[in-house]
Design an enzyme around this catalytic site. Structure first.
Site, PDB file in Angstrom:
ATOM      1  N   CYS A   1       0.804  -1.215   0.000  1.00 15.74           N
ATOM      2  CA  CYS A   1       0.000   0.000   0.000  1.00 15.74           C
ATOM      3  C   CYS A   1       0.842   1.274   0.000  1.00 15.74           C
ATOM      4  CB  CYS A   1      -0.951  -0.001   1.187  1.00 15.74           C
ATOM      5  SG  CYS A   1      -2.168  -1.344   1.123  1.00 15.74           S
TER       6      CYS A   1
ATOM      7  N   HIS B   1      -3.584   6.964   2.215  1.00 12.26           N
ATOM      8  CA  HIS B   1      -3.917   5.645   1.686  1.00 12.26           C
ATOM      9  C   HIS B   1      -5.312   5.276   2.167  1.00 12.26           C
ATOM     10  CE1 HIS B   1      -3.994   1.502   0.655  1.00 12.26           C
ATOM     11  NE2 HIS B   1      -3.922   1.091   1.904  1.00 12.26           N
TER      12      HIS B   1
ATOM     13  N   ASN C   1     -10.006  -0.512  -0.858  1.00  6.37           N
ATOM     14  CA  ASN C   1      -8.548  -0.427  -0.826  1.00  6.37           C
ATOM     15  C   ASN C   1      -7.984  -0.983  -2.125  1.00  6.37           C
ATOM     16  OD1 ASN C   1      -5.814  -0.645  -0.335  1.00  6.37           O
ATOM     17  ND2 ASN C   1      -6.019  -1.634   1.656  1.00  6.37           N
TER      18      ASN C   1
END
Length: 316
Positions: A100, A241, A271
């Protein structure tokens, strides 16, 4: 963005969960799924949009850096595949595996080639097809992830007050046991046994990851402000994020930012790993909300553990 939408209502039919449970714990309503194609296809589409926006051809690109944990294959790199599909015949490229934080790592790496004068145009792409490593029998993790690709173009400037002004990059390999994919590499090559054990899917110990992520992402965001003598009042946008809305809220609170200054699209896309940050930048820029001269802070946290922040003065 892939066209197919996987909503919370769809997931209710697949695992023991509810729309309310997902929304209250993560902030996600739906996510996109790439039914046909690979990570490189999303990267190419994003790159083509960047070139169109900039009004240049692929032959002008010097370097392609791709942040991804779902490459088309082990080799060649996804950057090489994108280079070929895009027709960037003068470019070279490589992949960055930072989960990520992959886009932030790739951004920092790409910036070095511009800052040293080695290259004039560096394409940085964040793209992941998370649906291929998501176990849709795992009710705790399958609700989180989606597929996407997004990109930015880095170019030199003589104005030292704009662009990527600072970055902090961190990692802690001891966190790997809490977020990983065991199967497929040299440690556990594919066998019937690894498939039966479902080792080719993402594994996440959500509680442990959450506890570290909520501190790590907030701390590094505050640190980059402090070492540049800034406060939350100086920041126009936080670009976090998009893993969990509670982590995003904690980061904004630590920075002293009002929620109106935070880019949030986790509700629509979930995500998307390395694509989350550039996807936010793209959406806000296209909507006219991200403007020249604005100060933004990028903040990430991912598997590894990897985390970091960047301070950027927007230039276009």
């Amino acid at each position: 963005m892939p066209e197919k939408i996987l909503s919370n209502a769809d997931l209710e039919k697949m695992v023991d969960t509810t729309d309310e449970w997902i929304r209250t714990r993560t902030g996600i309503r739906e996510r996109r799924i790439l039914e046909h194609g690979a990570t490189s296809d999303m990267g190419v589409a994003a790159a083509q949009q960047v070139l169109k926006n900039r009004g240049i051809g692929p032959e002008e690109i010097d370097l392609i850096v791709v942040g991804t944990i779902t490459p088309d294959m082990f080799f060649p790199s996804t950057a090489c595949i994108i280079q070929d599909k895009l027709g960037a015949k003068k470019a070279w490229g490589f992949d960055v595996s930072g989960a990520c934080s992959g886009f932030l790592y790739a951004l920092a790496a790409g910036a070095q080639f511009v800052e040293t004068g080695a290259h004039k145009k560096v394409l940085v792409i964040g793209a992941d097809k998370m649906s291929i490593i998501t176990d849709y029998t795992d009710r705790n993790n399958c609700i989180l992830f989606g597929d996407a690709g997004a990109a930015v173009l880095l170019e030199p400037t003589d104005d030292m007050s704009v662009g990527i002004l600072d970055s902090i990059l961190c990692s802690d390999g001891s966190g790997g046991k809490f977020l990983h994919m065991k199967g497929g590499g040299s440690l556990n090559p594919p066998t019937h046994d690894t498939v039966d054990k479902r080792w080719h899917y993402l594994y996440q110990d959500g509680k442990n990851v959450f506890k570290v992520a909520v501190i790590g992402m907030a701390d590094v965001s505050a640190e980059i402000l402090e070492r540049n003598n800034l406060t939350g009042n100086d920041v126009d946008w936080l670009v976090p994020h998009q893993a969990n809305l509670r982590i995003i809220d904690a980061t904004a609170e630590r920075m002293g930012l009002d929620k109106s200054k935070v880019m949030i699209n986790i509700d629509k896309y979930g995500n998307t790993t390395a694509a989350t940050v550039p996807l936010c930048l793209s959406e806000w820029w296209q909507a006219g909300k991200l403007k020249k001269g604005q100060t933004i802070v990028i903040a990430t946290f991912g598997a590894g553990y990897t985390w970091g922040a960047a301070l950027v003065k927007w230039t276009c």
